[in-house]
Design an enzyme around this catalytic site. Structure first.
Site, PDB file in Angstrom:
ATOM      1  N   HIS A 136       0.870  -1.179   0.000  1.00  0.00           N
ATOM      2  CA  HIS A 136       0.000   0.000   0.000  1.00  0.00           C
ATOM      3  C   HIS A 136       0.912   1.236   0.000  1.00  0.00           C
ATOM      4  O   HIS A 136       2.034   1.179   0.515  1.00  0.00           O
ATOM      5  CB  HIS A 136      -0.835  -0.048   1.284  1.00  0.00           C
ATOM      6  CG  HIS A 136      -1.904   0.993   1.398  1.00  0.00           C
ATOM      7  ND1 HIS A 136      -1.642   2.299   1.735  1.00  0.00           N
ATOM      8  CD2 HIS A 136      -3.250   0.909   1.244  1.00  0.00           C
ATOM      9  CE1 HIS A 136      -2.784   2.968   1.788  1.00  0.00           C
ATOM     10  NE2 HIS A 136      -3.772   2.152   1.491  1.00  0.00           N
ATOM     11  N   ASP A 212       3.128  -4.288   7.828  1.00  0.00           N
ATOM     12  CA  ASP A 212       1.867  -3.562   7.677  1.00  0.00           C
ATOM     13  C   ASP A 212       0.748  -4.589   7.828  1.00  0.00           C
ATOM     14  O   ASP A 212       0.499  -5.385   6.926  1.00  0.00           O
ATOM     15  CB  ASP A 212       1.819  -2.885   6.298  1.00  0.00           C
ATOM     16  CG  ASP A 212       0.468  -2.239   6.030  1.00  0.00           C
ATOM     17  OD1 ASP A 212      -0.422  -2.283   6.904  1.00  0.00           O
ATOM     18  OD2 ASP A 212       0.296  -1.681   4.924  1.00  0.00           O
ATOM     19  N   GLN A 215      -4.628  -5.104   7.040  1.00  0.00           N
ATOM     20  CA  GLN A 215      -5.662  -6.030   6.547  1.00  0.00           C
ATOM     21  C   GLN A 215      -5.602  -7.356   7.286  1.00  0.00           C
ATOM     22  O   GLN A 215      -6.411  -8.242   7.014  1.00  0.00           O
ATOM     23  CB  GLN A 215      -5.465  -6.277   5.036  1.00  0.00           C
ATOM     24  CG  GLN A 215      -5.555  -5.038   4.174  1.00  0.00           C
ATOM     25  CD  GLN A 215      -6.962  -4.465   4.094  1.00  0.00           C
ATOM     26  OE1 GLN A 215      -7.949  -5.142   4.402  1.00  0.00           O
ATOM     27  NE2 GLN A 215      -7.073  -3.215   3.689  1.00  0.00           N
ATOM     28  N   LYS A 238     -10.653  -0.367  10.556  1.00  0.00           N
ATOM     29  CA  LYS A 238     -10.876  -1.544   9.717  1.00  0.00           C
ATOM     30  C   LYS A 238     -11.244  -2.767  10.560  1.00  0.00           C
ATOM     31  O   LYS A 238     -11.483  -3.840  10.040  1.00  0.00           O
ATOM     32  CB  LYS A 238      -9.617  -1.856   8.895  1.00  0.00           C
ATOM     33  CG  LYS A 238      -9.288  -0.813   7.823  1.00  0.00           C
ATOM     34  CD  LYS A 238      -8.197  -1.346   6.912  1.00  0.00           C
ATOM     35  CE  LYS A 238      -7.421  -0.264   6.202  1.00  0.00           C
ATOM     36  NZ  LYS A 238      -8.187   0.467   5.203  1.00  0.00           N
ATOM     37  N   CYS A 380      -4.774   2.614  -3.614  1.00  0.00           N
ATOM     38  CA  CYS A 380      -3.512   3.107  -3.034  1.00  0.00           C
ATOM     39  C   CYS A 380      -2.388   2.104  -3.210  1.00  0.00           C
ATOM     40  O   CYS A 380      -1.585   1.898  -2.284  1.00  0.00           O
ATOM     41  CB  CYS A 380      -3.682   3.465  -1.558  1.00  0.00           C
ATOM     42  SG  CYS A 380      -4.877   4.761  -1.291  1.00  0.00           S
TER      43      CYS A 380
END
Lengths: 423, 164
Positions: A136, A212, A215, A238, A380
């Site tokens: 991302h 990261d 998600q 999220k 993104c």
């Protein structure tokens, strides 16, 4: 990860997530102006359960004051709620200590904190930072900025044609590497990356591992130690929580070697006219009044997810993803191309696709007429889309409140797109 | 919520399925201008030949994008071909006015336009097929799709004003 044993003779099935019952806890689904809301954009932001909304309202109604300042009881109470939230998040991701959990504005700020504070203090011109082609922008641009400002060298792990990380060049990329920063799960492809394998190799090479997990944490049981990460970033909104709060987890020793990021109140122990002494972990990284109500909301979200059980969440999403892949394949065959792995066990509940020659803008617009929310665009991740050879994709993503009927509605909506444009 | 029929008029779908003046032109004599919509990755390339009398003698459109950006580009190419540069500029102004029409006018309230910077469409300019795009203003995120080709053309015309 433990698998759930099937028990088809039991009724009701206790090992299967009842999405309808979960959905009833989310007030937004009562919004029925013209037609029911079919929300398939949780990878962008999840909806909020009543428990989160009420926890935040309750905090403001009964115990708000600034934290870590007042000696009065109300301020003590607010500070307690804020620090309890930190402990809840630490427990949720298997952090050895709440001292390792830093609240930020979002995952993007958490990753910027790593690049700019840890990076500027520990990286020299020519040092190597290894990234992947599926990152991302939040895990690309801070490092690109560091390349400009410090002169670090960026290297990229590519992806295979079926959307997996290409590890064939890993050893060569790691030669001389100081940092490996990668996503645990692609927000476009849904690919679950072999973080542990990469982290082990990176550690042998002497590199720090930045994950990261934006998600990942909302959708899979997370144990930061098992992942092998040194830093791990994710965001509240999220994972059923509010906007305005993110988390940076870091191994204590690594956080200790990281200078403060933003300067101001809260993050200091002492300030003189000729200098300052930073506060201890984790407050050293939390300049200014933090997102207190948001932390309370995030803790409520954590409790909701723990109540469902993260293994249940994962099992539900594997089942929905399998159903979606089967349904779309049966309805549209070669007209619909799914980007990313085909096996639902290797991916999360994020499905990017191209449909005939239709532009994702047009698809999302027509689906919106049926109350179906999907994302259209580059998500993104422009370098990844360039690698895939597309300028944009349509993306549907699901969570605990979605079920098969949402996938059926998506398929029906795609038929309507096809008919409108006569393609 | 406005209906899809406001956005996807038949004439728009026709231009999308059968784009006019699609292709490339040799540069020179043609000028080439590129436009991007960074949000959605849409890309338009406009090839333009202006003859000695200041008339657009040929135009071709390249690139890729959604139905609105592609049909708008197709309609624009048909509208500007054979026109003088002054006429093209007037068309551009009229189209931009169509795309920034004040919300109150959508509701049927004409208003006097005072106190706003809203461009007023010039009734003397006939937009032809392009008028079908007026429904786009009801879908604000798509306005950029519709204006991409015109912005690209404007950039190309500005370059024409400079010595080659």
């Amino acid at each position: 990860m433990a698998t759930l044993s099937p028990a088809p003779h039991l009724a009701p099935r206790l090992d299967v997530l009842d999405a309808r019952r979960v959905r009833a806890e989310f007030p937004i689904f009562e919004r029925c102006r013209h037609l029911p809301l079919i929300y398939l954009d949780s990878a962008a932001s999840s909806q909020k359960p009543r428990a989160v909304i009420e926890a935040m309202a309750g905090y403001y109604e009964t115990c708000h004051a600034n934290v870590h300042r007042g000696v009065y009881g109300l301020a003590e109470e607010a500070t307690g709620r804020y620090e309890q939230a930190r402990a809840a998040v630490a427990r949720f991701i298997g952090a050895p200590s709440a001292r390792e959990v830093v609240f930020t504005k979002n995952a993007t700020e958490a990753l910027n904190l790593v690049a700019f504070s840890w990076g500027r203090a520990n990286l020299r011109p020519g040092d190597v930072v290894v990234l992947t082609e599926m990152e991302h922008h939040a895990n690309l641009v801070p490092w690109l900025m560091l390349a400009e400002q410090v002169g670090v060298e960026l290297r990229y792990l590519g992806i295979t044609d079926d959307g997996h990380l290409d590890l064939s060049g890993l050893d060569a990329a790691l030669d001389g590497a100081k940092v490996v920063a990668l996503t645990a799960m692609s927000n476009v492809l849904g690919t679950l990356n072999p973080v542990r394998r990469v982290a082990d190799a990176a550690h042998v090479a002497g590199a720090v591992v930045v994950v990261d997990a934006s998600q990942y944490v909302p959708h899979l049981p997370t144990d930061v130690s098992a992942l092998g990460a040194d830093f791990l970033a994710f965001t509240g909104h999220k994972m059923l929580g509010p906007t305005g709060i993110g988390v940076l987890w870091g191994r204590e020793a690594v956080l200790e070697s990281t200078p403060p990021f933003l300067g101001g109140g809260e993050m200091i122990r002492d300030v003189r006219l000729d200098g300052f002494t930073p506060n201890e972990l984790p407050w050293k990284f939390e300049a200014g009044t933090p997102p207190i109500a948001e932390a309370v909301g995030l803790a409520a979200a954590v409790r909701v997810l723990e109540g469902i059980g993260m293994e249940m969440v994962r099992a539900h999403e594997i089942a929905l993803t399998s159903y979606a892949l089967r349904t779309l394949d049966a309805r549209f065959g070669a007209d619909l191309v799914v980007h990313g792995p085909r096996a639902s066990a290797e991916r999360g509940g994020v499905l990017s696709f191209s449909f005939k020659d239709l532009h994702p803008h047009d698809i999302a617009q027509v689906l919106d007429q049926s109350g179906i929310c999907v994302r259209a665009g580059h998500h993104c991740a422009k370098p990844l889309l360039r690698r895939l050879g597309v300028s944009a994709t349509s993306r549907a993503s699901w969570y605990v409140y979605n079920d098969e009927s949402d996938i059926d509605a998506l398929a029906q909506g795609l038929v309507a797109c096809s008919e409108l444009f006569c393609l | 919520m406005p209906g899809l029929e406001d956005l996807y008029r038949e004439i728009i779908l026709d231009h999308y399925r059968n784009p006019r003046n699609r292709g490339e032109l040799a540069c020179p004599p043609a000028r080439r201008a590129e436009g991007f919509n960074p949000l959605c990755g849409d890309e338009i390339v406009v090839y333009l030949v202006v003859d000695a009398e200041g008339r657009v003698s040929d135009v071709k459109i390249g690139g890729q994008g959604c139905s609105i950006s592609q049909s708008s580009a197709s309609m624009m190419s048909a509208a500007v071909k054979g026109r003088t540069l002054d006429e093209v500029r007037a068309l551009n102004r009229a189209f931009k006015a169509l795309m920034t029409i004040h919300e109150s006018r959508l509701e049927g309230d004409e208003g006097d336009g005072s106190g706003t910077d809203t461009p007023v469409p010039d009734p003397a300019v006939d937009l032809g097929d392009l008028a079908a795009l007026q429904g786009v203003v009801r879908f604000p995120v798509r306005i950029k799709c519709a204006t991409l080709a015109w912005n690209t053309l404007t950039n190309g015309l500005e370059e024409l004003a400079q010595p080659a």
